[in-house]
Design a protein around this motif. Sequence first.
Motif, PDB file in Angstrom:
ATOM      1  N   PRO A  39      43.189  40.636  32.284  1.00  0.00           N
ATOM      2  CA  PRO A  39      42.372  40.951  31.095  1.00  0.00           C
ATOM      3  C   PRO A  39      42.246  39.751  30.161  1.00  0.00           C
ATOM      4  O   PRO A  39      42.956  39.634  29.165  1.00  0.00           O
ATOM      5  N   VAL A  69      45.448  45.912  36.989  1.00  0.00           N
ATOM      6  CA  VAL A  69      45.122  45.253  35.733  1.00  0.00           C
ATOM      7  C   VAL A  69      46.332  44.430  35.307  1.00  0.00           C
ATOM      8  O   VAL A  69      47.454  44.936  35.238  1.00  0.00           O
ATOM      9  N   GLY A  71      48.174  43.404  32.820  1.00  0.00           N
ATOM     10  CA  GLY A  71      48.622  43.503  31.438  1.00  0.00           C
ATOM     11  C   GLY A  71      49.723  42.512  31.104  1.00  0.00           C
ATOM     12  O   GLY A  71      49.866  42.091  29.953  1.00  0.00           O
ATOM     13  N   SER A  98      42.947  45.317  28.469  1.00  0.00           N
ATOM     14  CA  SER A  98      43.372  46.071  29.655  1.00  0.00           C
ATOM     15  C   SER A  98      42.735  47.449  29.681  1.00  0.00           C
ATOM     16  O   SER A  98      42.257  47.922  30.726  1.00  0.00           O
ATOM     17  N   ASN A 122      49.075  48.798  36.316  1.00  0.00           N
ATOM     18  CA  ASN A 122      49.177  47.734  35.318  1.00  0.00           C
ATOM     19  C   ASN A 122      50.505  47.029  35.522  1.00  0.00           C
ATOM     20  O   ASN A 122      51.564  47.661  35.477  1.00  0.00           O
TER      21      ASN A 122
END
Length: 419
Positions: A39, A69, A71, A98, A122
């Motif tokens: 992100p 993702v 994070g 995110s 994540n």
Amino acid sequence: MDVLQDLEYRGLLNQITDEDGLRTLLNNEKVKLYCGFDPTADSLHIGHLVGILSLKRFQMAGHQPIALVGGATGLIGDPSGKKAERTLNSQDIVEHYSQSIKSQLSQFLDFEAEGNPAKIANNFDWIGKLDLITFLRDIGKSFGLNYMLAKDSVQSRLDAGISFTEFSYMILQSYDFLKLYENEGCKLQIGGSDQWGNITAGLELIRKTVDDAKAFGLTIPLVTKADGTKFGKTEGGTIWLDKDKTSPYEFYQFWINTDDRDVIRYMKYFTFLSKEQIEQFKNEIETAPEKRLAQKALAEEVTKLVHGEEAYSQAVKISTALFSGSISELSADEIKQGFKDVPSFEYNGDPEISLVDLLVMSKISPSKRQAREDISNGAVYVNGERMQDVESVITKEHRIEDQFTVIRRGKKKYFLIKY
């Protein structure tokens, strides 16, 4: 054809760690695979589409995709493909990014598919819990310094300089693969060709950590343009997937303007058209390139995929109106999209103003004399209608939804009056 054959036809196979082994695995079981998305902004851009759609192709073939993702890795910064150190974002900003990216990924992957629903993970969930001692003893111990220095992502930065923070990125991404292998049974990581070093490092960590491990890596070519310019960039900037950052009209225009040399390749990368359909468009480019049928099909498929049927229809309507000059047929929202980057002037005066005065006030014409000359010569259009009377008055009737008047001077110079 199986999923690897389809990817091969589409030119989406760059490197595979063990092609025969992966093909056997894919043909004999439902495979969990993942692709990571750090992100670094509050929206993904069209460069990310190849990875997202590749996950979707595997899902359509019966396999189970995991969209990861980053994070945690988003707080560190991937040195791959970068000439200088990234600017670090705060945890709050990365968390916001995110969440936005999770929402976008949901547009493309089926999270309710029977038997192989997509998942979102994540990496902050496991990296965020790591303490320094565990990181150094249990994970870092598996990585030799010479091994890491030999990776392209590190080699390319040695002269310019690379911090320990970004140098450690490879270890963290490798740890992602290990955790997904252990927790989800994920056996395949896919990514852009610049991720090959990170992917193979992850495979090495799995091999050293898990007995009899069976995992694979696959990379996808980075998208290029035949003219040598960077893919996904225009004069207006990056082409984002978020409609508020790149309007559906701008998005559509990007694809409709694809070079003949690129259009078939992009059709393979970014659409789900069949081989037979793509070959037909290839023939049409060779026999009737002036019709630009392939570009129209590409723009239609990708715009519908990202923004939906309604947004595609709106983009076509705006394009048609601008080509024909039928500006009055557009709504205020369509005006905003179609004239986002044209010069504008905010008018807060009397409800009625002479066209000559408005042209001068908004600096469309440099003087009243020039304004009158432009009008009498038929060079001035208001909302697509030619105005040749120098005594013309602009009233509320010339306002589109009481918000805009579009003035054109000459063939292509548009100006937007805002109220």
